[in-house]
Scaffold this motif. Structure first.
Motif, PDB file in Angstrom:
ATOM      1  N   ASP A 213      30.016 111.744  10.451  1.00 14.26           N
ATOM      2  CA  ASP A 213      30.781 110.952   9.481  1.00 14.26           C
ATOM      3  C   ASP A 213      32.187 110.644   9.969  1.00 14.26           C
ATOM      4  OD1 ASP A 213      28.713 110.703   7.679  1.00 14.26           O
ATOM      5  OD2 ASP A 213      29.238 112.523   6.577  1.00 14.26           O
ATOM      6  N   GLY A 214      32.724 111.488  10.839  1.00 14.82           N
ATOM      7  CA  GLY A 214      34.021 111.178  11.445  1.00 14.82           C
ATOM      8  C   GLY A 214      33.936 109.927  12.293  1.00 14.82           C
ATOM      9  N   TRP A 215      32.852 109.799  13.038  1.00 12.86           N
ATOM     10  CA  TRP A 215      32.634 108.603  13.855  1.00 12.86           C
ATOM     11  C   TRP A 215      32.400 107.382  12.979  1.00 12.86           C
ATOM     12  CZ3 TRP A 215      28.695 111.064  17.811  1.00 12.86           C
ATOM     13  CH2 TRP A 215      29.424 111.850  18.722  1.00 12.86           C
ATOM     14  N   ARG A 216      31.641 107.582  11.900  1.00 11.57           N
ATOM     15  CA  ARG A 216      31.329 106.445  11.028  1.00 11.57           C
ATOM     16  C   ARG A 216      32.600 105.842  10.421  1.00 11.57           C
ATOM     17  NH1 ARG A 216      26.722 109.650   9.993  1.00 11.57           N
ATOM     18  NH2 ARG A 216      24.792 108.523  10.524  1.00 11.57           N
ATOM     19  N   MET A 217      33.553 106.672  10.080  1.00  4.13           N
ATOM     20  CA  MET A 217      34.799 106.152   9.515  1.00  4.13           C
ATOM     21  C   MET A 217      35.553 105.290  10.512  1.00  4.13           C
ATOM     22  SD  MET A 217      36.402 109.126   7.054  1.00  4.13           S
ATOM     23  CE  MET A 217      36.228 110.511   8.177  1.00  4.13           C
ATOM     24  N   ARG A 218      35.302 105.510  11.795  1.00  2.00           N
ATOM     25  CA  ARG A 218      35.964 104.748  12.857  1.00  2.00           C
ATOM     26  C   ARG A 218      35.049 103.691  13.470  1.00  2.00           C
ATOM     27  NH1 ARG A 218      41.532 105.340  13.204  1.00  2.00           N
ATOM     28  NH2 ARG A 218      42.080 107.486  12.670  1.00  2.00           N
ATOM     29  N   ASN A 219      33.833 103.588  12.927  1.00  4.93           N
ATOM     30  CA  ASN A 219      32.828 102.675  13.498  1.00  4.93           C
ATOM     31  C   ASN A 219      32.604 102.960  14.985  1.00  4.93           C
ATOM     32  OD1 ASN A 219      32.293 101.198  11.124  1.00  4.93           O
ATOM     33  ND2 ASN A 219      34.113  99.950  11.441  1.00  4.93           N
ATOM     34  N   TYR A 220      32.642 104.243  15.315  1.00  5.67           N
ATOM     35  CA  TYR A 220      32.421 104.653  16.704  1.00  5.67           C
ATOM     36  C   TYR A 220      30.939 104.965  16.913  1.00  5.67           C
ATOM     37  CZ  TYR A 220      32.753 107.401  21.001  1.00  5.67           C
ATOM     38  OH  TYR A 220      32.581 107.885  22.280  1.00  5.67           O
TER      39      TYR A 220
END
Length: 251
Positions: free
Chosen positions: A217-224
């Motif tokens: 979810d950390g990546w999802r917030m950054r669209n990574y």
């Protein structure tokens, strides 16, 4: 000769059918086309869990969320501190929900906590800020002292443990550490805060394999996109929003 050939062919076919019948009836099949084919219908290969098993798996704890270095009290303090550094908001989960405290615990238990790749021999001199930490204490030792001082300063300032303070008070304590307003011994207050902030950010965006960034979810917030193995199928389609993948997805 022709009759002999026919008899041999008949015998071979009977043996083949007999072998096939044996496999089907006994449920013995290993790999190859047998699985999911004629024999696969006999062997109890389970593609979906029984409802009871689904509940069991759902309630099963993540084995990666186990303490390796911190005590429960130290973990609770860490959990509260990292949540104030990266709090939950309308954009997504905070550091606590993303498992950052577990990431920190695991890092301190490993080579990072032992300064395994750093030169740690004397003499020790007070270095400039841009030189980073110069001293004999390992990160795990600094961190443990820092947590204790965080609690002591909270007691001194508010007569409560850090974990019992409200969000505004916790922010003030952390701010005092950041600005070296907290008078503590042994370590630098601002140095500890800088280390805590840095490892919090690492935990937010590291691969979930290391304990943090739960569900990516950390990546999802950054669209990574995370650890994608290839982009061949979309490389000519322009910019695409794709689901992230972790190292675990390729095991």
């Amino acid at each position: 000769m022709k009759q002999l050939a026919n008899d041999n062919e008949k015998t071979f076919e009977e043996e083949r059918l007999s072998r096939r019948r044996f496999l089907k009836n006994s449920g013995i099949a290993v790999g190859g086309l047998a699985v999911g084919g004629v024999v696969g219908s006999v062997i109890p290969w389970r593609t979906k869990d029984h409802p009871a098993e689904q509940v069991k798996h759902k309630n099963q704890k993540n084995p990666n969320q186990a303490l390796m270095f911190l005590s429960k009290d130290e973990f609770a303090t860490t959990q509260a501190a990292v949540e104030r550094i990266f709090p939950k908001d309308d954009n997504g989960p905070g550091a606590a929900d993303l498992g950052v405290a577990y990431f920190i615990d695991h890092q301190l238990a490993g080579s990072y906590g032992f300064n395994a790749r750093d030169y740690m021999e004397p003499p020790f001199f007070h270095g400039e800020k841009e030189q980073g930490y110069q001293g004999r204490l390992k990160r795990r030792e600094i961190y443990r002292i820092g947590l204790r001082e965080l609690q002591n300063y909270s007691q001194q300032k508010y007569k409560k443990k850090f974990t019992d303070l409200d969000a505004k008070q916790q922010d003030q304590v952390l701010s005092d550490f950041e600005q070296d307003k907290a008078n503590i011994s042994t370590i630098s207050a601002s140095g500890f805060f800088a280390m805590l902030r840095s490892i919090t950010l690492e935990g937010l965006y590291s691969d979930p394999l290391y304990g943090g960034n739960i569900n990516m979810d950390g990546w999802r917030m950054r669209n990574y996109p995370g650890d994608q193995m290839k982009y061949v199928d979309i490389i000519e389609k322009g910019f695409q929003k794709i689901e992230p993948q972790s190292l675990n997805d390729h095991m």
